[in-house]
Design a protein around this motif. Sequence first.
Motif, PDB file in Angstrom:
ATOM      1  N   TYR A 169      -4.670  -3.756  -7.282  1.00  0.00           N
ATOM      2  CA  TYR A 169      -4.381  -2.550  -8.063  1.00  0.00           C
ATOM      3  C   TYR A 169      -2.887  -2.492  -8.328  1.00  0.00           C
ATOM      4  CZ  TYR A 169      -8.829  -0.056  -8.161  1.00  0.00           C
ATOM      5  OH  TYR A 169     -10.113   0.334  -8.450  1.00  0.00           O
ATOM      6  N   GLY A 189       0.309  -0.628 -11.055  1.00  0.00           N
ATOM      7  CA  GLY A 189       0.703   0.329 -12.071  1.00  0.00           C
ATOM      8  C   GLY A 189       1.729  -0.317 -12.982  1.00  0.00           C
ATOM      9  N   ALA A 227      -2.699   2.342 -14.916  1.00  0.00           N
ATOM     10  CA  ALA A 227      -2.960   1.810 -13.583  1.00  0.00           C
ATOM     11  C   ALA A 227      -4.382   1.281 -13.528  1.00  0.00           C
ATOM     12  CB  ALA A 227      -2.748   2.879 -12.519  1.00  0.00           C
ATOM     13  N   LEU A 238       0.176  -1.380  -6.171  1.00  0.00           N
ATOM     14  CA  LEU A 238      -0.394  -0.143  -5.640  1.00  0.00           C
ATOM     15  C   LEU A 238      -1.375  -0.385  -4.490  1.00  0.00           C
ATOM     16  CD1 LEU A 238      -1.078   1.822  -8.959  1.00  0.00           C
ATOM     17  CD2 LEU A 238       0.881   2.029  -7.398  1.00  0.00           C
ATOM     18  N   SER A 239      -2.066  -1.531  -4.524  1.00  0.00           N
ATOM     19  CA  SER A 239      -2.992  -1.838  -3.435  1.00  0.00           C
ATOM     20  C   SER A 239      -3.370  -3.304  -3.501  1.00  0.00           C
ATOM     21  CB  SER A 239      -4.252  -0.972  -3.515  1.00  0.00           C
ATOM     22  OG  SER A 239      -5.112  -1.226  -2.426  1.00  0.00           O
ATOM     23  N   TYR A 284       0.845  -1.201   0.000  1.00  0.00           N
ATOM     24  CA  TYR A 284       0.000   0.000   0.000  1.00  0.00           C
ATOM     25  C   TYR A 284       0.880   1.250   0.000  1.00  0.00           C
ATOM     26  CZ  TYR A 284      -3.293  -3.571   1.552  1.00  0.00           C
ATOM     27  OH  TYR A 284      -4.048  -4.728   1.650  1.00  0.00           O
ATOM     28  N   PHE A 301       1.375   7.664  -8.530  1.00  0.00           N
ATOM     29  CA  PHE A 301       1.735   6.957  -9.756  1.00  0.00           C
ATOM     30  C   PHE A 301       1.126   7.734 -10.912  1.00  0.00           C
ATOM     31  CE2 PHE A 301       1.144   3.973 -13.195  1.00  0.00           C
ATOM     32  CZ  PHE A 301       2.339   3.266 -13.207  1.00  0.00           C
TER      33      PHE A 301
END
Length: 536
Positions: free
Chosen positions: A138, A140, A83, A163-164, A51, A56
């Motif tokens: 998630y 990128g 993303a 990203l997550s 996280y 980005f």
Amino acid sequence: MAFSETEIAAMNQKIDGIVATGILGERKLNDQDMARLENLKGLLNLKINPYPAEKFDVTHYAKDIKQEFNEENVEAFAEVSLAGRIMAKRGKGAVLFAEIQDSTERIQLFIKRDALCPDENKDFYNLAVKKLLDLGDYVGVRGSIFKTKMGEISVRVNEFIFLSKSLRPLPVVKRDEEGNIFDGFTNPELRYRQRYVDLTVNPEVKDVFVKRATLLKTMRNFFDSKGWMEVETPILQAVHGGAAARPFETHHNTLDMGLYMRIANELYLKRLIVGGFEGVYEIGKMFRNEGMDSTHNPEFTAMEIYVAYKDYIWMMKMVEDLLEKIAMTLHGKTTVEVGEHTIEFKGPYRKLSMYDSIKEYTGIDVSEMDEAALRQVCQDLHIEVDESMGKGKLIDEIFGEKVEANLIQPTYITDYPIEMTPLAKKHRTKDGLVERFELFMMGKEIANAYTELNDPIDQRERFVHQLDLANRGDDEAMVLDEDFLRALEYGMPPTSGLGIGIDRLVMMMTNHSSIQEVLFFPQMKPEVTQVSAEVE
């Protein structure tokens, strides 16, 4: 930013605690949940922050790439950055294919181990991307666009960033070659409660809300182009008024006074006409403490507009022009398919008086009837009424039960009995009626308009009559607003006002029969969770 050993240890400790209990929040964890927590720990052990806080930068979107990329402009897509969520993943060995879904649509990722990890250490590909990447994560990506041998426009990935991390698996939606869903996230209650999942796995749902936003933008542009000003009026009101409805009540602690959430913004907008504005409108939330069904939600969006020196006849033409403009903007034509019907939004619309509509669909002329006779009609027609209902509500019940469902194409119901409409001006030629219309289509009311009552003495008498109805037990009767009457005593010019139910209009323009389909977050009953259900 560096991901410190202390942060990694703290996150691992939290995860271990969750795994030990098998419970996260109010739900029991299943095998899939546990597997995702293990993948989360795997990323931490690779010192990958699941996280990250850093921004980005996105340079391209899937839809644009698919529309614009060709063999002649390859260089324009030599460096792209996208993303979104991972929605599919396949492959083995040194090559992995995946699908990323951004805010526009999906596009394929081509991930080659040696391109992603050019040095000798291949752990990021072999462990992080190949094994620890879950559907729904998630990410990128940076790389270049090319077309595969199968003709699929794809991103050749040379940089991949988590990203997550997704801790819950997304529902699996299966579609045939034509795109028809035969197994998916279709349960209405789940879809409305978890709209975030609905929007993710049923991307066609997003189109409804894009059209809703376009509708509102078109409406604003239409009004603004005529010089009418968008304004804001109070949502918390000391006196609820402007409609016949039951309000939500609340309390202001500092002032130690009761307040109501607005059921309408009419009386405040008229105050602004008194103040000298020639045309004002507001698009906002209204709140009515009433029933819920396929066309009613306790909070709903309405547009109200008031224009000085106009009447309800002028307003009919304005409404026709507005709805035609909206239909053309959304669909490129004035007809819209709604259920089994083709609705024509180009005017002029049919006009039918309230009394004539009841006579047409029941064969009964109620125009000269008193309250007792109307009660007998309701009894004969098997319409349920109660003692709190006056003449106006009895007529409204007959109309609602016997007429509304027949009004499919846009139809103006005009010239209402004075008892039904305390805020409209008396009809210029017909005694006992007011200058009002409601616009109906597909059996539902879409708009309501008046030639506004600007006689303060008449308005006071109408309010007093509403108090009598309230004393009889009508909890939807209007209350007397002394400040509004004071405003009228200063003088309000001849004015026409209009209200449009935005949610219902969106339903028509997007071919939906349920209001829940056009609200991001419709009101729902309290949810029973796994843990609380077991406790009970």
